[in-house]
Design an enzyme around this catalytic site. Sequence first.
Site, PDB file in Angstrom:
ATOM      1  N   VAL A  52       0.831  -1.202   0.000  1.00 19.20           N
ATOM      2  CA  VAL A  52       0.000   0.000   0.000  1.00 19.20           C
ATOM      3  C   VAL A  52       0.867   1.254   0.000  1.00 19.20           C
ATOM      4  O   VAL A  52       0.562   2.252  -0.655  1.00 19.20           O
ATOM      5  CB  VAL A  52      -0.959  -0.010   1.211  1.00 19.20           C
ATOM      6  CG1 VAL A  52      -1.710   1.300   1.313  1.00 19.20           C
ATOM      7  CG2 VAL A  52      -1.934  -1.173   1.101  1.00 19.20           C
ATOM      8  N   ALA A  53       1.978   1.210   0.722  1.00 23.11           N
ATOM      9  CA  ALA A  53       2.842   2.382   0.825  1.00 23.11           C
ATOM     10  C   ALA A  53       3.578   2.668  -0.472  1.00 23.11           C
ATOM     11  O   ALA A  53       3.784   3.828  -0.848  1.00 23.11           O
ATOM     12  CB  ALA A  53       3.851   2.177   1.957  1.00 23.11           C
ATOM     13  N   ILE A  91       2.700   1.961  -3.596  1.00 25.58           N
ATOM     14  CA  ILE A  91       1.860   2.343  -4.735  1.00 25.58           C
ATOM     15  C   ILE A  91       1.161   3.668  -4.426  1.00 25.58           C
ATOM     16  O   ILE A  91       0.389   3.752  -3.471  1.00 25.58           O
ATOM     17  CB  ILE A  91       0.801   1.258  -5.026  1.00 25.58           C
ATOM     18  CG1 ILE A  91       1.483  -0.079  -5.315  1.00 25.58           C
ATOM     19  CG2 ILE A  91      -0.070   1.680  -6.192  1.00 25.58           C
ATOM     20  CD1 ILE A  91       2.401  -0.061  -6.511  1.00 25.58           C
ATOM     21  N   ASP A  95      -3.383  21.932 -42.417  1.00 27.31           N
ATOM     22  CA  ASP A  95      -3.923  22.222 -43.731  1.00 27.31           C
ATOM     23  C   ASP A  95      -3.900  23.732 -43.949  1.00 27.31           C
ATOM     24  O   ASP A  95      -3.553  24.494 -43.049  1.00 27.31           O
ATOM     25  CB  ASP A  95      -5.334  21.650 -43.900  1.00 27.31           C
ATOM     26  CG  ASP A  95      -6.338  22.240 -42.917  1.00 27.31           C
ATOM     27  OD1 ASP A  95      -5.916  22.936 -41.975  1.00 27.31           O
ATOM     28  OD2 ASP A  95      -7.544  22.006 -43.092  1.00 27.31           O
ATOM     29  N   ASP A 145     -10.225  19.104 -41.845  1.00 26.78           N
ATOM     30  CA  ASP A 145     -11.656  19.392 -41.745  1.00 26.78           C
ATOM     31  C   ASP A 145     -12.521  18.498 -42.618  1.00 26.78           C
ATOM     32  O   ASP A 145     -13.728  18.473 -42.480  1.00 26.78           O
ATOM     33  CB  ASP A 145     -11.931  20.857 -42.108  1.00 26.78           C
ATOM     34  CG  ASP A 145     -11.484  21.195 -43.530  1.00 26.78           C
ATOM     35  OD1 ASP A 145     -10.921  20.313 -44.205  1.00 26.78           O
ATOM     36  OD2 ASP A 145     -11.696  22.342 -43.959  1.00 26.78           O
ATOM     37  N   ASN A 203       5.485   8.558  -0.717  1.00 28.49           N
ATOM     38  CA  ASN A 203       5.361   7.107  -0.638  1.00 28.49           C
ATOM     39  C   ASN A 203       6.677   6.438  -0.259  1.00 28.49           C
ATOM     40  O   ASN A 203       6.693   5.449   0.478  1.00 28.49           O
ATOM     41  CB  ASN A 203       4.869   6.555  -1.978  1.00 28.49           C
ATOM     42  CG  ASN A 203       3.375   6.747  -2.169  1.00 28.49           C
ATOM     43  OD1 ASN A 203       2.918   7.874  -2.288  1.00 28.49           O
ATOM     44  ND2 ASN A 203       2.625   5.677  -2.191  1.00 28.49           N
ATOM     45  N   ASN A 224      -2.373   8.225   1.711  1.00 31.19           N
ATOM     46  CA  ASN A 224      -2.234   8.260   0.250  1.00 31.19           C
ATOM     47  C   ASN A 224      -3.458   8.826  -0.446  1.00 31.19           C
ATOM     48  O   ASN A 224      -3.349   9.452  -1.508  1.00 31.19           O
ATOM     49  CB  ASN A 224      -1.961   6.857  -0.291  1.00 31.19           C
ATOM     50  CG  ASN A 224      -0.546   6.387   0.023  1.00 31.19           C
ATOM     51  OD1 ASN A 224       0.262   7.145   0.551  1.00 31.19           O
ATOM     52  ND2 ASN A 224      -0.258   5.132  -0.294  1.00 31.19           N
ATOM     53  N   THR A 262      -4.409  12.997   2.577  1.00 36.55           N
ATOM     54  CA  THR A 262      -3.451  14.081   2.777  1.00 36.55           C
ATOM     55  C   THR A 262      -2.456  14.209   1.619  1.00 36.55           C
ATOM     56  O   THR A 262      -1.836  15.255   1.457  1.00 36.55           O
ATOM     57  CB  THR A 262      -2.678  13.887   4.092  1.00 36.55           C
ATOM     58  OG1 THR A 262      -2.013  12.618   4.056  1.00 36.55           O
ATOM     59  CG2 THR A 262      -3.622  13.923   5.266  1.00 36.55           C
TER      60      THR A 262
END
Length: 889
Positions: free
Chosen positions: A284-285, A287, A331, A626, A692, A720, A723
């Site tokens: 978790v930390a 990622i 163009d 176009d 992280n 994550n 904050t």
Amino acid sequence: MERVRLDSPHGQSATEVLASLNVSFATGLSDHEAEQRLSVYGANAIGSRQKVGLISVLVHQFQSLVVALLAVAAAVAFYFREWEQGGAIVGVLILNAAIGFVTEIKAVRSIEAIRTLGSRSARVLRGGHTRLIPAERLVPGDIVLLDAGDVISADLRVVEAADLDADESTLTGESVRVGKLVAPVEANARVADRTSMLFKGTNITRGSGTGVVVATGMDTELGHISRLVAEAEPEASPLEQKLALLSGQLVWLTLALTALIGGIGLLQGKDAFLMVEAAIALAVAAIPEGLPIVATLALARGMWRMARKNALIERLSAVETLGATTVILTDKTGTLTENRMTVRRIWLPSGELRLGKTGFELADGSAPVRPNTVSQLECLLKVAVLCNNATLGHVPADDSGDPMELALLRAGRLAGFDRPGLLSESPEIREHAFDTVRKMMATVHRRGDGYLFAIKGAPESVLAGAACIAAEDREVALDETTRLEWLARVATLGANGLRVLAFAKRTRPRPDDPAFEALTFLGLVGLEDPPRADVPDAIAACNAAGIRVIMITGDHSVTAHSIARLVGLGGQAPRVVEGHKLISVDGKVNAQFLQNEIFARVSPTEKLNLVRSYQAAGEIVAVTGDGVNDAPALRQADIGVAMGLRGTDVAREAAAMILLDDAFPTIVEAIRNGRVIFGNIRRFTTYLLSCNLGEVSIVGIAMVSGLPLPLLPLQILFLNLVTDVFPAFALAMGEGESDILKRPPRDPKEPILGRAQWLAIVLYGSTLTAATLGALALARLGLGLDERATVTVTFLTLAFGQLWHVFNMRHPSSRLILNEISRNPWIWAAIALCAGILLTAAYVPSLSFMLHLVAPDIRMWGIVFAMSVAPLLAGPIVRRLVRRYEPEM
């Protein structure tokens, strides 16, 4: 019956084509023959690509290594009955998937838009009788009857033509209507030069005629373009590629750390459950769960900002791709020019004049000219207004008719000559419509006891029919020497990129006298579609930004060269090459031509090959267009830019960005925003990953050293997603530096995070780690707090440390106090919001219980605030170390 495929029907006579198709021009196909051919050739429809389904888009949101790793972490948490942690991770996955699903649900509609061009009816001759049938039931060999206003529903070989003109601009890119003839053309003639053909999706602007169907459905030129659109697959955007690479690196880093620390723990004889909890915490930390959310929101804000500046972004990733653009293939008509034909030069027997912004002037602009004081000018303008089928409205949007005829009416109005007023004095009796053989038209007007013939047409034809030339007060004979001098003047105007018309008159006692004999030549008019006034500055800005601007047009090379010089494209001698010369013997675009500034007379296939060639050379390519003919290149480009005002549905559906004002400078402004957004993405990515890394280091060091976990998985997930995300999003709201367009484009291969950014992440992450572990030591050893109170101190120290850390993301050359970060109101709002959330987490019992926190006392707050500012105070030292690697960091 067997399927008949005609090779180059435009190069065969109409009789030969009818014989090859085994059809009688007098009676057409019988119903039985038509049904047989329908079963062989199939419906006259453009095939469509299967739309992307909702399920496949949803599944795509979960197809990444990061998602897989978090899913495994959630499964492990549920297995060990850590319901809060597992549920929180699943919540993150659902939130990310929802955001991605909403932003990516855009079906590929280009071919469906092409298909609508053919869904009409057609008048055909079947069994000797005229019938109206659905266009889908047309088959090769059908005899189709044509009138002005009809939309062509299949590719036709012209068999009969009476003043027949077609608008093929959506297919070829040429804005001028094309005269159609029965006579065959060269077998290798390009589509724009096949005057004996009418093409599916174009429309008849004038005259009438009859054609035989030679191709239907996917065998038509429109079908070929449809197939090119299907084959043209846009590559993943640079941002998508870089985020995918970064995600992969983070996953492998996480797995390596988890295995290393878990192995060390097991060797030390630690509890297996504790090791699993630590592994989940590390996963978790490591990622940054908030990264895809912040990146998506940052790009979405970029979309909203560009929309306010007339650039509508259809795909999120296109916002950042703009900032990496190195080549713009634009163009000409309507993008570099005004898409409004204008009279520029008038060459009278008495001399040359020009039409300026305020009126008529001498050719050198030295003095104004009043039309009523120059009888030759007055006479020519009256003839130009009378010999005209266009109509000027009260506003430009209400104008109708041929662009060149409208330009003549505007020039006449500037001189005080309105067509209704002139017609009241000289009523129109009859018209000799423009004929593609004689290349002239005439209108006959009653004037006194006689009739005035007003004539305009191709200079060569008008001069050939002229017997005399108008002088100031008389007519003089036009000899061969004088005729050649006028033809040389025609060549001079043409060399300057002007379209040239000649004007003449004839006065006769009877309206049915020959209209094109013994003419009195009045002079020449040179017209052009003038460049937009703001284009030269925009091209200069591109040059300063290191972006190459290249013109690709279906128009003639002389016209393209003239416009390029006027807008500053390629200097005074831009290099031009026509499309038929592009392909080398190996079937690829000749590499030497990629240095040219102008590509003229380019077909859809050639334009698509050019885009692919520039991409193969490592360029990030933006393409403007176009028409239907532009759709394959727009789709293939890294960033396709369609015109919103005059663009076809096909072009708009194939593009990633739509210009609501059709203005080239809007592209330049969008590129600036793209560069700002990439800088912001790099900034908040550095911020998130340094946060992280601090979390990973804290957990890892604690595990290796035998300390209790200072942060729990749910707390890390809270940091994550709460904050970290709000300050990161505030960083994404930055406005960028004023000189950002004076820097060269970054290398397309440059990653989001280079060596300097990774060094900054390591150093900033180390300061956060040191501060948090210092707070842990003070809480445990200094204050003697229990485990839950200690975790509260470390959690709050890291949380507030990350909040103050946002000020470390300022530009290295900016001031310490007043800088782009401190002046950003979103930063202060994010800090206030996050501080409030943290206080709520600490003091609201239900939330603090879920996060395993206790209400901090004054001593605990003292440690938190003292240690959380340490990373901010260390920031200048880190910046000095990093700056030597990356001055713009």
